[in-house]
Design an enzyme around this catalytic site. Sequence first.
Site, mmCIF file in Angstrom:
data_model
loop_
_atom_site.group_PDB
_atom_site.id
_atom_site.type_symbol
_atom_site.label_atom_id
_atom_site.label_comp_id
_atom_site.label_asym_id
_atom_site.label_seq_id
_atom_site.Cartn_x
_atom_site.Cartn_y
_atom_site.Cartn_z
ATOM 1 N N PRO A 132 4.423 21.856 -9.054
ATOM 2 C CG PRO A 132 3.238 23.490 -10.163
ATOM 3 C CD PRO A 132 3.346 22.016 -10.030
ATOM 4 N N GLY B 96 -0.025 19.116 -3.448
ATOM 5 C CA GLY B 96 -0.432 17.921 -2.725
ATOM 6 C C GLY B 96 0.440 16.709 -2.930
ATOM 7 C CB SER C 268 9.972 29.408 -23.609
ATOM 8 O OG SER C 268 10.033 29.916 -22.294
ATOM 9 C CE LYS D 283 6.482 28.017 -20.845
ATOM 10 N NZ LYS D 283 7.369 27.977 -22.024
#
Length: 838
Positions: free
Chosen positions: A367, A371, A689, A732
């Site tokens: 995401p 970094g 999902s 998740k």
Amino acid sequence: MTDNLDGPGIPGPDVIEVPDVSPLIPLRDLVVFPYLVAPISVGRPASILALDEAIETNRKVVLLSQKDSKIEAPGPDDLYEIGTLSIILRMARLENEVRVLAQGLTRVRIKKFLESDDIFRVEIEEIPEVKTKDNTVQALMKTVIEQFKRCTTMGKNISQEMLMAADGIEEPGMLADMVATNLDLSVEEKQEILETIDPEARLKKVVGFLAKELDVLSISSKIQNQAQVELGKAHREYVLREQLKAIQKELGEGDDKGQEIEEFREKIEESMMPEEVRDKAEKELKRLERMHPDSAESSVVRTYLDWLTNIPWNISSQDNLDILHVEKILNEDHYGLDKIKERLLEYLSVKKIKPDMKSPILCFVGPPGTGKTSLGMSIARAIGRKFVRSSLGGVRDEAEIRGHRRTYVGALPGRIIQGIRDAGSNNPVFMLDEIDKLGSDFRGDPSSAMLEVLDPEQNMSFSDHYLEVQFDLSKVMFIATANLPDTIPPPLMDRMEVIHLSSYTEREKVEIARRHLYPKQLGNHGLYPKQLKISKSGYQAIIRGYTREAGVRNLERTIATLCRKVTRRIATNDKGPFRVTGKNITDFLGHHIYSSKESFAYDRPGVATGLAWTSVGGEVLYVEARRMHGKGGLTITGHVGKVMQESAMAALTFIRSNAERLGLDPKFYEDQEIHVHVPAGAIPKDGPSAGVTIASALVSLFTGRRVRRNVAMTGEITLSGKVLPIGGVKEKALAAYRYGIYNLIIPKANESHIEDIPEEVRNKMKFYFASDIWDVLNISLEKKKASAEKTSTKEVVSFKIAKPKKAPKKKSASKSSNGDLKKRKSAGKSRPRPRPSA
């Protein structure tokens, strides 16, 4: 002012009167011999006083050499013992010094230095010259004269007057002194001759020095002859070029072109380019010489040569292969990210043992704000390489990677070659940022052009369309970054080693903020640590109440906002110091953006909590279902994709086909319309999902039994009710953890993925592994119907569901892998419902 002191004349050698005491002048880098005239510059105050005293008395002064010329104020130990008594012939006083012309009279030995504050005075005794002239001495004198004359024929700069004077000298000692004066000898060597009293020994020393001088002159003459032969062709070319310049000048072309050609020729020599590239560059340079400087083609060739000569063909940075040092740097710059650090240390360890190994092609997937880019910079700093970053987001032209052909106006090399030139070395750390956002259109497919760049078996001969020569990219360490791997073409993905960066846990965010973000923002806002302190509860309050993200970008922005608030207070004379805690955080940042409870609280049937995996990490996904009178249709809204729509249809079909088992009227669907909505409708949502979540919401709606608010679920559903595996279990689970939901239902096939979840999250959460939808319903639905919800269903006590098999225990999820269904029921009743937090 010049004083002529030629008074009564110079005394001969037989009538020299040697005083017992005489002033002394120390000499630097100079030895004066008897009977020879030497110019002297006198600048020291003590030496000038000694000179004045000599002028006032008998014009005689002792000239004595220093052992070390760097000493500004020499003492008796810094001077030699034997010098020359000299007479001053002329003297000229200048602004800062006195110029003297002195002639040596005789050798003297210093017997004693007399005490004096201003000048040197010494007691001296004469060293008389030995009179000898046997056959050996005569032979030595003849040899000295012949060698002295031979020096002039080999290039030594000696005047004819000096040669004639040497022929006329009859005294052997005087001849040795005169020749020694004209040789390129050091002060120590000349002093050695001055201290040699015996004329025969003195001549032998001079013969040795002359032989050495002749050897040097011979070698120098040889070098000059060779240089003239080698420069013959160059001189001819120079003459021709000068003629060409004259012709160009007559044609109005000027001299700038010739200078530019020479500069390019020098750059080609210095660039250390491969032989085939050098041939290409010289060919283009010859073309440029024949072109008019104002032609359009000359500008193209000039730019091309400039690129060729500025690329670091053979310049490499030296790798720092100290594994402990690299590990220390990586830990200083980044907290966590253990997998990436371990992989890099493995690569360096192998390279230390096998230096010619090929660099890996790494791809950091995770995401935003975790970094990825800064980690590339840290890697470059740790191993001592240059760092280059190229953002590929939105690139749609293949020429951006491979360059443009030179036939196009304004053509340039691609981003790869440009980055190499900017780095100044052929082995930088090259970061290809946002590689998952490469596009393609009628101008080509950049991702296909990247195949050669990121293939270790091919990139040693990478060819840029602009350069038209091969460049070795095998030494470059390529690191790509992406938010989602789904959009990266499979052939390109196959060439890279994918390393996933997951969302940060709260503990990791606190440590990152404390170690990196807080000091950085203090410096950016001119604050000192003693002016602003943030407690651990303060960091936790910021993370829970003001940020909800996978990375730490919003966390850094919030800390920056906090620093600005404090800076403003300091600027208005509120000196502080300020301490931010979880209790007073609202005094600085205002009310919480995110509630400590679930952001979508519900207490009625038809609402379920799901989990989604997005490009920005895991997210909690709520599904809401409502029914109304109608003709039996299904509507799904919330900016959902086609796959999610199909999941909703599959869930409804499963419910209709199992209506009796669910305690529903088989015809319940005929006079009702169903509306399924996924909130946050402005955000696109898709994927299979959410199937079990939609199914749970629909069953909850039809049976009147609410879904437990402290349970989140994920999984794909089939028409027969099977729960299929999904991706992004770790992300998740971290999303549910951030929202304070500690009960998670995941497919049985994903049980092994629990080990990827951080231990602190794993120990606090409870995981249920579902093989089919009945397992999901039994865990997620409350046991009693909601009294406020009126339904047309039959009274349902419980589903007739077979007990699921006991999940195997794992170290990483020993607390989560519970036993059979009865144990889950009892655990659900006895375990207090955790209150969600941000």
